[in-house]
Structure formats: C-alpha cells, structure tokens
Design an enzyme around this catalytic site. Structure first.
Site: not given
Lengths: 581, 581
Positions: A340-342
């Site tokens: 998530d949230e790269v």
C-alpha cells in the site's frame, strides 16, 4: 428445603419484575446466532459446581477449549444489569453437570473457509447439553454461545444462583468466512499479553482472523532467524521485539481459540525501519517526509520516509529471506504482502531510481518488477497472497493484473467505501473489506503530525474532521450498519470473503487499546456472522443496542476495558433512550 | 571508584548522543513554568536515598504533601524516552539529600484567587534545594515542579542513577486562578478511587478546581442527610452512592493536593432522578423524551425527561435542604447551581404549569421564580453561585440579571465559542470558559441515543460530525491552542477567571476515563498556567509536542492510563513528524 423454596421465590420475584426488552430472545448472545429457540414456558437450571465438558480426544485445541469453557461456566458468574425479560421457571432440582461435544471431522485444519457451523442443545430438564459440529473450530463457536447462555441471578447477597437457559436449541453458522481484526505493531509495540488478550476476545466474538500488521516504517519488531539485523536495527528497543518463541506462543494461543494469524510484512512502501540494517535497499530513508510542505512531493504517506528500492539487488535478497522466515513461522494459508501507499516522491528522491525513470521507466513498472519477484515466492510457499487494494487501484503506482493472478491473490480494500470493493470483485479478485469510512478504528482522534497550525482556529466551531484524515470516529452503529457487499450483484458478492476492522496505532498503545477496539469490533463481528437485519429485513441496530451493552459488560467482566455505549439509565429503561419510540 | 568513573562515562556517553530537542529548557516540566533557568554548564546531582523534604509545621496538608513528594522523588524513577538534549555534568559526589520549604502565610485557606506563586532553587553543587512560597498551595506547585526535574539516567541495567537538575531557578505563578476539570457522576457513577486518582493527576498538572457535576436526570448518587430519599430512590444502586464519608474523603484528599472541590447539583433541569423521591416536584418525569420525534417539542435535551416544577411547594422545600446540605459538606466558596438546558416542552407537558402559562405567565418568569428563590439561599451560605450560561443567554428560557447579581454570580460558558464569553463579561459577569468547541472531552464519539438511522449510510464517506452534536473530537492541540480571552478587551478579559475541561459521561465510565481525560486536560492546564505562546508570542504547539509526550509517559508511570499522542518513532526523532520543518 425451606431455603430452596425461599431462593426460588426470590428469583421468580426478581425475574417477574422485568419489562420485556428483547421479545426475539430474552437472553442475549453476541454475535446473535442465525437460529435460536427457547422452549416456552422458559426454563433454566443451575450450573452444577462440578460442571464439566466432555470432548472427543484427538484434538488438543478442542480439549483445551473444553477445559477453558468448563472453568468459565463456574467462574464467570456474569450478572446482567437487567435480568432476562421474561418469567423463567427454575428447575433448581436438576443442575446441569455436563455438556457433551460431538465433532465429525476432528482433524479438519483451521484454514480459510473451514466449517464453523454448530448445533447447541440444552434439554428442558437440564439433564444434558450437547454441542454438535463438523469441526473442532465450529465446536468452539458453540461453546462460546453456551457460555453466554449462563448468568448469575439473585441479589448478590449469597443467595445467588448460577443459571443456564434450558430447553434451548441453536443452529448457527457464519455469513462470511473471514471475520478479522488488524493490529499494527509497527508504529506502536504491544506486549505479547495485550495481543493474547485481544485474540481471546476476538474468539469470544466469533472472529477468526488476527491480521498482524507486524512491521512498518516506524519499527521492525519481529526477530527473523535469517534476517536478525532487521529487528536489531529496526525495533524500538531490545525489550520491544517479538522473538520466535513469542510468535509461536501467539500462533498456538490463537489456534486454541480458533483464530488464524495472518502475518503482514508491508513492502515495498512503509519500510523505513529496514534501513538501519540495509541502507542500500531503502530509498529516501531518514529524509524529512514533507520537504517544502507540498503534499504532492511528499516522500511518504506519513512520517517517516523510506521504501524498498526495486533496483537494488539487496532488496530481493532480503525479501526472499523475509518471506521464507514468515511462512515458516506462520502456518496460515494467507500471507499479507502489503504493497500500500507506494509514494512517488520517495523513489524520485533516489538518484539511481530517478536515473531509471529518466531513461523512460515508470513508477508502475518499478512496482511491478518488485511484485512480480515477490508474488511467486509467496505462492511457492503454498500461500495465497493478500495485498492492500493500492497495488491494483492506486492511480499513480500500480501493477497489471498479470502480476497478481486472481487465483493466488486477495485484495484488501480501504478506500472509497463500496466503490472500490466493486472494482476489486469486478476485476475477478476476492475481497476483504476494511473500508476506512466504516472499519478504521483509529479515525476521529485528530492527527499525530506535529507543528500543525490547522487546530489553531478560535472562531470556527471546527465542525470538520478534526484533523483526522478519515474522521469522524466510526461509531459502533456505523460499523454495525455497513453492508460489505453493498451495491454488488449476487455473483460479485460471492467474491467478498469478509471484512476486518483495522487498528492503526499512531495514537494507540496498550494503555487505551481495549477501549478503542471494543465493543466496536463486536459490531462488525455480528454483522459478518449473522448479519445486521431482523427477520423482516430491517436493520436491527435498535434491537442490538441493549444486547451490545450487555455483551460489553460481559467482556469487561472477562478483563477487557471495552468502552460503554450508553448510560446505565438507558439499559434499565428499554426504549427510553431511543431517537424513535 | 572505578565503577563510579565507569558509570559517569556511560552517562556522559548517553547524554552526549542526544540531539537538541528543546533549546529553551532541556528538561521537560508540564505545565511549563513562567520562568525557568538552568545555569550552564548544565549540572545534575544524584538524589540521595535518604532524600527528605523539610516543611514548616502547622499546615497538615503541606506536611502530607512534603511527605508524598519526598517519597515520589525516590520511588518514581521516571526514565525519559530521550534523555536531556544537552551535555550534563554529573556531580556524583554531592547527592541531594534535602529540600527545604519556606511559606510566609501558612494559614492562607485554599480558595479562589489564593496565591499559588512559588520560587524553586536548586544550588549548582546540589547541596541545597528550596521552595519558597507565600502559601502552602503555592509550595505544593513548587514541589510538583521539583519532582519533574528528576529523572533516571542510564541503561536500566543496575547502573542507573536517579538524578535531579542542579543550578536551577524557577519563578512561577498561574495566568488564571481557575483551572478546572468537570466530571459528570450523574450519568455514570464513578467509584471514589477513580475520583481520587483523577484529582491526584489534576494536581500534578497544577489544576486546582474539581468541578463535581454530582447529579443529573440519570441518577442522584449523593446521600444527603436532610434528603436521604433522593439517593435511595435516585441512585443507580446501593453500591453506587457517595456517602457523607466518601464526600469528606474526596474533599480532604483534594485539599491535600491543593485542589478545590466545587459541587454542582444541577436544577431545575436535569432532575428526572429526583422524581423517585418526590414525583410531586418533578414535571414530565418518566415520559419519552422525544414524543413524535419533533426536536422542538422534546421534553429534555436528552433522555431522560424531568425537571423541577417551579410551582410546586415541595420543590422549594427540597432544594433548600439540598443547598444547606451541600454547603455543609463542601467548604468551597463556590456553589454550582446548574440551571442549564431548561426545556420548554417539559414544563408545557405539565398541566399545572401549562395552566399558569395559559394565564399569561412565561417560561422565563417560571425559571426566574425558581432562581430568585434559590440564589439568595446560596448567597446566605456565603457562597458565590456558579450557573451555566443558559440561565442568562438561553433564547427561550432565561432570567433577568437582577435575579443573579454579578457580585454573587459567575457564569460558565459552553456554547458559541468566544462569542458567549464576550456576552457574559460584557454583561458584567465573571466567566468560566468551557467552550464545547474546545473543552468538551466527550465530543466526537458519536451519540448514545438508540434506534437512530443516521449512521446507516453506505455511500457517503460520512465526513460529518459522526453523530456527535459537538463533534469532532477535541484533540490536545485544539485544547492547547484555545485562547479563552479571545476577542475581549483588556477590561473584559479581567472577568475571565479561567476555564474547565468538561467530561460528560454518556459514553464514559471507569474503564476508559483516564484516556478520555489525559493528556488533553494537561493541554488546558498549561495554556491556563503559563499560556500557549513562546517568548516571541508564537503559539508553541510545536515545541509542546515532545514535552507533552514526555509528560504523558510520566503520568502513565504514575498509574494513569493517559492516551499517547504520537508514535514512539517521533519522540526519538525530533522534528521529523512535523507538518512543517
């Protein structure tokens, strides 16, 4: 004999004085079983001091559960604020001394989709009680229901009787096979005892998946045999690490409660804590997360910054060891790989990566390179890979479906409510629902980021989200009312395997954990076990209020600091605290 | 000697490794003193195991405080997450064995406006420490500051040293004389132990007023000698009543901490709990609070309904006994008479009152009749009467200023932020600020009212108040940043005597009390003691973050389950969790 008569008179007097609260079933069980009947005239029998549970041998987890519940029956002595809302005849003569457990497939392993159905029967005379189930795990659910049918009646003055409803038949099974709680031990370390207590209450709520978000950018608290440096350099401290022994203890404890433990090592984002051991594998580590204050250029979703570099050979060496160690330590069939949230800013800030991007590579190609290397590793260990939805749905950085085949992939949704759930199942993936608008237990307490002027407003009544990106606070009603298959066709809905409430811990530690999780997690537990509607199809939040108060009180009695949902005044005056009569 | 040298080297090594966190003062004290200096080069001395405090005799409260703090100095052993952010020379040779307290007016009673100033001096050599104050209460503040200058240094491996900063001089006094916490024990009963613990922490935060909202419509938990029926019929249960002995214990305990106890018996509204004893004195009791679901016609601000009938002779007989008993039990010069949220619907629903209204009487005349009878009673007992602002500012039901002379009246504001504060002081009244937009600690957790469909919305991201009328949750920053004299002229500001955070308890009981109150109450405590701005006049919320984390940790060590405000990661990396660098 005279005292017995006196006792019965006292009891009947007390029981008769109650006003009707829940016509559907006058004794509360949480989560509400799918089908439950109590033969009228209602009867109850004392629980014998010598009460015991006879379980088939051959399954150590079932044996320990039987022992545990037999003890609970005589030690809990839960006294409801308001007694059962009907007249109950006490067969004081025939105490219940035994419950028999019958299981047809004792060897069935605890895994996703395992049969959790059970039938519970307590004969009217109270002579016998039985729990019949296909698996040991279903039997455990039945034992929990049985324990909630017991209560202490009387005036708390020595004349008390420990009673259990008799003439009861329960046929029960869950709506969804995946009913979980996610706990983040990366931002805040939780002692093993807090994790065990949490898993124990989960089981009491018939929840069956402990999603352990073990690591994050803030700390790497798990000691891995192949990668000891990660915890040595990445944990908050020597006394804030989970040893191999700790992990085995947690897994075994959960197993004995019929709770699976799904481990998550989040990557390639949220990995600043890996940089202490392997700086060469982590981009933008140690840098200020919000250079210039421009959100579009931020290096991480929140402090601190750092994510694995998909161009660094070391990255693949480390993640291979991590996956191998984790799949050795955790027997479950699911492995959560995060993703998530790269954050684009972090990779842009890395010269080697920026050079690659300048040569025409894209951020998504970089992520796909990483995921395409990790996914087969996970599958090779006979695991189904779970990822946060971002890996497919993130606008800026995502992979193509070919990198994460639906057959070996489950996506966990947290954004855009029902919309993303639909996108996921329409793409052919199984979905776990953790919508931040309904299931994020951390929301609504402001934010932890410092030197922030947004709170400094003397004029407004500040009727905003109060600084919490996912505010407001998700009340138990909000959690309870959510239909995780909302807006889906019947075919699409079949791909929703369940949901998880998520406890992110930027502002939560052991001092306040219980109250933040319970009883709100209980609200999801019932909605995913037997639904949130009554026989007529109406949302049953009104009926659930008193039951949840009772269940919360019982949980407090079991040692969990769950928060109250109403003043005591309301529980003792059914309906008087409602918005609509 | 070798071990001593080794010890010092270890310490210096540890201390030298720290990055600068708070240049203004490298050891944290909460609330921050007005003036505090530490002679450079910084020195600290060990606290002698035989450490004791010499206080003048003649004031038993000061004597007990001296004993308490002497014990705390050697038993607390608080170890900061991050040590002092500077190099400190340890004078290991000269341990501090004694602190001397000097007070010029030992007999000064604890009352509103009492002098709380103090001077604290710890000589560089560590030979002597002194707290000098005008009153015993000021001396107690100095002892608290002294206790926060001590910390445990080392690696927690037996080589630890208990240190106290030396060469320190503190000159300190509060900005506002009234720094309070209101606790509602009417909606939820709190055991005496929870009240004592709360008062103890208040004192540690230099808060000096425990506003005890004792009764409400839900219960009447205090046993009054002249009106025993009120608790017998109005308390939640026999085990949920405050006896005269309990009250004396709470008042004495608070006195020994320099905390005043201001009792509130709310009336004429919020009195449904009086109806069990005196149905003839309470209008609309027992009726559903929201008949027809129309808010304009509701019988009470919230369930349950019931307020005193100003036409009933019994009303005056009872309230006279109540005021007499309360002013006998509580020595404080303030008496809180409530008078908030008088609901028109309830009085309209009372036939005798409606008949009076039909004859031309107004609701305000009815309220004024009641207040005009009660106010002189309170004044005759040598008390200043405190009322909620509603008594003057409510649009529908209010009294004329003549009924509540400013000389004997203080108004507590909770609506419309700074606007109502201005209205109150412009009317010539002293004001206590408890703005619901800043100081209500219950807000943001949804609502307790049942059978409410507002939460059932599968689509919206629900970025509203989340069902909480005063949502969102008031974060510590929100509390900290509020200037209670905002928008007032210097003359008007002089009438603001201070503020109170308010803990209403519809959804709070002992299981979660601490985390709901602390450290947010600490944020107000500092803002009202030394302000919320730095020397340059800028709001110091950024600088306060690490200090509040440290103070929260110290409070947890003292047995209070205060909630965390940031991940540990942030505290160990100064500035890295900020929104602006």
């Amino acid at each position: 004999m005279a005292t017995l008569l006196l006792r019965l008179l006292l009891l009947l007097a007390m029981l008769l004085t109650r006003a009707a609260a829940d016509a559907s079933f006058p004794i509360n069980v949480w989560p509400k079983p799918v089908s439950m009947s109590w033969a009228e005239p209602y009867t109850a029998v004392p629980v014998s001091p010598s009460f015991h549970i006879v379980a088939p041998s051959g399954n150590p987890y079932l044996a320990s559960a039987a022992e545990r519940y037999a003890k609970l029956m005589v030690t809990e002595r839960y006294r409801p604020v308001v007694g059962p809302a009907v007249t109950i005849n006490i067969n004081a003569g025939t105490a219940l001394a035994k419950l028999t457990v019958a299981v047809s497939d004792l060897a069935a392993p605890l895994q996703h989709g395992v049969d959790e159905s059970y039938t519970l029967e307590i004969l009217p005379a109270g002579g016998a009680a039985t729990v019949t189930a296909v698996t040991a795990w279903g039997a455990m659910r039945g034992l929990e229901t049985f324990s909630q049918l017991a209560w202490r009646a009387g005036h708390g003055r020595g004349r008390d009787l420990l009673l259990v409803a008799s003439g009861v038949r329960v046929e029960d099974r869950p709506l969804y096979p995946h009913r979980g709680l996610m706990l983040d031990t990366g931002r805040t370390y939780f002692p093993v005892s807090d994790i065990l207590r949490t898993i124990d209450v989960m089981a009491a709520n018939k929840m069956n998946v402990f999603h352990w978000h073990i690591t994050d950018s803030q700390s790497f608290p798990i000691e891995l045999p192949s990668e000891p440096q990660l915890a040595e350099k990445g944990a908050y401290g020597e006394d804030m690490r989970y040893t191999v022994k700790d992990v085995k203890r947690i897994v075994e404890f959960a197993m004995s409660r019929g709770v699976r433990v799904v481990p998550e090592i989040d990557s390639p984002g949220h990995t600043a804590s890996w940089a202490g051991a392997y700086p060469e594998a982590v981009s933008c580590a140690g840098q200020f997360w919000l250079p210039g204050g421009d959100w579009d250029d931020r290096l991480a979703a929140e402090p601190g910054a750092g994510q694995l570099n998909p161009l660094a050979p070391k990255t693949y060496e480390v993640i291979t060891n991590v996956v191998n160690d984790l799949t050795s330590l955790f027997p479950d069939g699911f492995y959560h790989a995060g993703a998530d949230e790269v954050t684009p800013g972090c990779w842009h800030a890395d010269p080697t990566i920026q050079a690659d991007l300048d040569r025409g590579a894209t951020l998504s190609q970089l992520l796909e390179r990483y995921v395409s290397a990790v996914h087969p590793l996970v599958v090779s260990r006979n695991r189904t890979a779970v990822y946060w939805e971002d890996v497919l749905l993130d606008a800026a950085v995502n992979v193509s479906a070919s990198a994460i085949p639906p057959a070996t992939t489950i996506l966990q949704t947290w954004n855009n409510g029902p919309n993303n759930t639909k996108l996921i199942v329409q793409a052919g993936y199984r979905a776990i629902v953790s919508s931040a608008s309904f299931y994020y237990l951390d929301c609504g307490h402001g934010d932890f980021v410092g030197n922030n002027s947004i709170y400094d407003d003397p004029n407004s009544d500040f009727d905003t989200k109060g600084g919490s990106w996912c505010g407001p606070y998700k009340t138990w009603q909000r959690v309870y009312d959510y239909d995780i298959a909302y807006g889906l066709t019947a075919d699409e809905a079949r791909l929703v395997i369940g949901g998880e409430v998520a406890m992110w811990t930027e502002q939560v530690d052991a001092t306040v954990l219980d109250g933040r999780v319970w009883p709100r997690a209980s609200a999801m537990a019932e909605a995913l076990w037997s639904g949130n509607r009554d026989a007529a199809g109406r949302k049953r939040y009104a009926e659930a209020t008193d039951r949840l108060t009772d269940w919360r009180n019982r949980m407090v009695g079991r040692g969990v600091r769950a928060e109250p949902i109403q003043p005591l005044w309301c529980r003792t005056r059914p309906g008087m605290c409602n918005a609509v009569q």
